[in-house]
Design an enzyme around this catalytic site. Structure first.
Site, mmCIF file in Angstrom:
data_model
loop_
_atom_site.group_PDB
_atom_site.id
_atom_site.type_symbol
_atom_site.label_atom_id
_atom_site.label_comp_id
_atom_site.label_asym_id
_atom_site.label_seq_id
_atom_site.Cartn_x
_atom_site.Cartn_y
_atom_site.Cartn_z
ATOM 1 N N ALA A 65 0.660 48.756 -43.686
ATOM 2 C CA ALA A 65 1.237 48.675 -45.029
ATOM 3 C C ALA A 65 2.644 48.094 -44.908
ATOM 4 C CB ALA A 65 1.283 50.069 -45.646
ATOM 5 N N GLY A 110 -2.345 50.780 -41.968
ATOM 6 C CA GLY A 110 -3.204 50.338 -43.078
ATOM 7 C C GLY A 110 -4.106 49.171 -42.692
ATOM 8 N N GLU A 113 -6.906 50.754 -41.024
ATOM 9 C CA GLU A 113 -7.677 51.457 -42.071
ATOM 10 C C GLU A 113 -8.547 50.471 -42.854
ATOM 11 O OE1 GLU A 113 -4.093 53.312 -43.499
ATOM 12 O OE2 GLU A 113 -4.933 55.302 -43.162
ATOM 13 N N GLU A 133 1.925 55.237 -37.885
ATOM 14 C CA GLU A 133 2.582 55.917 -39.013
ATOM 15 C C GLU A 133 3.438 57.098 -38.553
ATOM 16 O OE1 GLU A 133 -0.588 54.923 -39.027
ATOM 17 O OE2 GLU A 133 -1.213 54.246 -41.024
HETATM 18 N N1 CAA Z 1 5.670 45.903 -42.908
HETATM 19 C C1 CAA Z 1 6.598 44.981 -43.223
HETATM 20 N N2 CAA Z 1 6.984 44.016 -42.376
HETATM 21 C C2 CAA Z 1 6.423 43.984 -41.168
HETATM 22 C C3 CAA Z 1 5.451 44.914 -40.768
HETATM 23 C C4 CAA Z 1 5.072 45.914 -41.707
HETATM 24 N N3 CAA Z 1 4.130 46.830 -41.442
HETATM 25 N N4 CAA Z 1 5.076 44.638 -39.496
HETATM 26 C C5 CAA Z 1 5.785 43.572 -39.131
HETATM 27 N N5 CAA Z 1 6.604 43.163 -40.125
HETATM 28 C C6 CAA Z 1 7.534 42.031 -40.134
HETATM 29 C C7 CAA Z 1 8.765 42.322 -39.307
HETATM 30 O O1 CAA Z 1 9.703 43.072 -40.050
HETATM 31 C C8 CAA Z 1 9.222 40.933 -38.985
HETATM 32 O O2 CAA Z 1 9.880 40.407 -40.110
HETATM 33 P P1 CAA Z 1 11.345 39.702 -39.933
HETATM 34 O O3 CAA Z 1 11.051 38.474 -39.117
HETATM 35 O O4 CAA Z 1 11.768 39.408 -41.327
HETATM 36 O O5 CAA Z 1 12.180 40.674 -39.201
HETATM 37 C C9 CAA Z 1 7.923 40.143 -38.825
HETATM 38 O O6 CAA Z 1 6.934 40.926 -39.495
HETATM 39 C C10 CAA Z 1 7.488 39.991 -37.377
HETATM 40 O O7 CAA Z 1 7.465 41.281 -36.788
HETATM 41 P P2 CAA Z 1 8.233 41.655 -35.419
HETATM 42 O O8 CAA Z 1 9.436 40.782 -35.241
HETATM 43 O O9 CAA Z 1 8.462 43.132 -35.418
HETATM 44 O O10 CAA Z 1 7.112 41.240 -34.355
HETATM 45 P P3 CAA Z 1 6.902 41.835 -32.903
HETATM 46 O O11 CAA Z 1 5.889 40.952 -32.274
HETATM 47 O O12 CAA Z 1 8.199 42.030 -32.198
HETATM 48 O O13 CAA Z 1 6.272 43.301 -33.142
HETATM 49 C C11 CAA Z 1 4.770 44.900 -34.147
HETATM 50 C C12 CAA Z 1 5.016 43.416 -33.728
HETATM 51 C C13 CAA Z 1 4.665 45.786 -32.913
HETATM 52 C C14 CAA Z 1 3.471 44.907 -34.917
HETATM 53 C C15 CAA Z 1 5.936 45.361 -35.049
HETATM 54 O O14 CAA Z 1 6.171 44.387 -36.056
HETATM 55 C C16 CAA Z 1 5.675 46.671 -35.713
HETATM 56 O O15 CAA Z 1 5.805 47.717 -35.096
HETATM 57 N N6 CAA Z 1 5.317 46.647 -37.034
HETATM 58 C C17 CAA Z 1 5.105 47.841 -37.816
HETATM 59 C C18 CAA Z 1 3.765 48.487 -37.483
HETATM 60 C C19 CAA Z 1 3.577 49.767 -38.258
HETATM 61 O O16 CAA Z 1 4.333 50.714 -38.146
HETATM 62 N N7 CAA Z 1 2.503 49.810 -39.088
HETATM 63 C C20 CAA Z 1 2.174 50.959 -39.902
HETATM 64 C C21 CAA Z 1 2.777 50.792 -41.267
HETATM 65 S S1 CAA Z 1 2.639 52.276 -42.228
HETATM 66 C C22 CAA Z 1 1.075 52.250 -42.892
HETATM 67 O O17 CAA Z 1 0.265 51.382 -42.609
HETATM 68 C C23 CAA Z 1 0.782 53.381 -43.863
HETATM 69 C C24 CAA Z 1 -0.635 53.572 -44.219
HETATM 70 O O18 CAA Z 1 -1.338 54.313 -43.598
HETATM 71 C C25 CAA Z 1 -1.234 52.908 -45.400
#
Ligand code: CAA
Length: 259
Positions: A65, A110, A113, A133
C-alpha cells in the site's frame, strides 16, 4: 478504457491488467484500487474475456500500500480509506473467471495480499514476498492475516507477519505460496500459456469449480460437499456438459461455448 494507474489489454480472450506506477514500485494507492476494481468488474462482465492476468511486469509486482498516502491516515479515516481496497480484493477473489497473478520482483504487504486473491500465482525467479507492515507498526490490513494462513498454514503465516522478513520465489514455492517459478523473461509467456489452457475449458464449469472451492473454504466439510453436489448437478443443465461428453465419446476435442 484508459486508466491512470493500470494498463488493461485484452487479446484472444485473455485480459492482462498491469499495475503502472513504476516510480513508486507500483505502490497501491486508493486510485489503484478504484481503477483495478473497475477494470476487473468490466472484464468480469465481458463474455469475450475468459481469464484475467494481474501483473506488474518483469521488474516489480507491488511494494505494498502507498505509505505516503497511508502516513496521513487517522484511526477514523483509515476505516473509510480501506474500503476501496477491501471491495477490490473481494471482487477479484470472487470474479466469475480465473485470475492468475504473474509476479516479478517485490510483492510486499498489500502487493502480496493482491496476489492472495488470485486463483493461481506464478512467480518469476526474481520475485520476493513479504509482509513488512509490522516494521511500520501496523499489520497486514488487506486480508493478509486471514487469507495467508488459509493458504500456507497459521505457523508459516505468523512467522512471515511477525518478522516482516522477505522470502525468495523458491521459498514461496516450497511453502505453497506460489504455484510455480519461472525465469523472469518467461513470466508473462508462462502466465498466458496457463491462461490459454483455462480458456479452452468450459467457462461455466470453471466458474462453478471456483465458486465451490472459494465457498467451500468458508463452510464446514459437510456443507461444502452439499454445495459441490448442487453445482455438479447444475452443470448437467449446460450445453458444455453435453458437448464435453459427446466429444469424448466421438474421440475429438470439445468445442465449449460457455453455455
Ligand atoms: N509506498 C509508497 N512509496 C513506496 C513504497 C510504498 N509501499 N515502496 C516504495 N516506494 C517508493 C520509495 O519511496 C521510492 O520513492 P522515492 O524515489 O520518491 O524516494 C521509490 O518507491 C523506490 O523505492 P526505494 O528507493 O525504497 O527502492 P529500494 O530498491 O531501495 O527498496 C523496497 C525497495 C525494499 C521495496 C523499499 O522501497 C520498501 O521497503 N518499500 C516499502 C515496503 C512496505 O513496507 N510495504 C508494505 C506497505 S504497508 C501495506 O501494504 C498495508 C496493507 O496491508 C494494505
Amino acid at each position: 478504457m484508459a486508466y491512470e494507474t493500470i494498463i488493461v489489454e485484452v487479446e484472444e480472450g485473455i485480459a492482462t491488467v498491469t499495475l503502472n506506477r513504476p516510480e513508486v514500485l507500483n505502490a497501491l494507492n486508493s486510485l489503484v484500487f478504484i481503477e483495478l476494481g473497475e477494470a476487473c468488474a468490466n472484464v468480469g462482465a465481458d463474455d469475450s474475456v475468459r481469464v484475467v492476468i494481474i501483473t506488474g511486469g518483469e521488474k516489480v509486482f507491488a511494494a505494498g500500500a502507498d505509505i505516503k498516502q497511508m502516513a496521513l491516515s487517522t484511526a477514523v479515516n483509515v476505516a473509510t480509506s480501506v474500503r476501496p481496497s477491501q471491495a477490490t480484493f473481494n471482487l477479484i477473489e470472487n470474479l466469475n473467471k480465473p485470475v492468475i497473478a504473474a509476479i516479478a520482483g517485490y510483492a510486499l504487504g498489500g502487493g502480496c495480499e493482491l496476489t492472495l486473491v488470485a486463483d493461481v500465482r506464478i512467480a518469476a525467479e526474481n520475485a520476493q514476498f513479504g509482509f513488512p507492515e509490522i516494521k511500520l507498526g501496523i499489520l497486514p490490513g488487506g486480508g493478509g492475516t486471514q487469507r495467508l494462513p488459509r493458504l500456507i498454514g497459521a505457523g508459516k503465516a505468523k512467522e512471515l507477519i511477525f518478522s516482516g522478513d522477505f522470502i525468495s520465489a523458491e521459498e514461496a514455492l516450497r511453502i505453497g505460496l506460489v504455484n510455480k517459478v519461472v525465469p523472469a523473461d518467461q513470466l508473462l509467456i508462462e502466465a498466458k500459456k496457463m491462461a490459454k489452457k483455462f480458456a479452452a475449458r468450459g467457462a461455466v464449469a470453471i466458474q462453478m469449480a471456483k465458486t465451490c472451492v472459494n465457498e467451500g473454504l468458508r463452510m464446514d466439510l459437510n456443507m461444502g460437499l452439499q454445495y459441490e453436489h448442487k453445482c455438479f448437478s447444475l452443470l448437467f443443465a449446460t450445453e458444455d456438459q453435453k458437448e464435453g461428453m459427446k466429444a469424448f465419446l466421438e474421440k475429438r476435442k470439445p468445442n465449449f461455448r460457455g453455455r
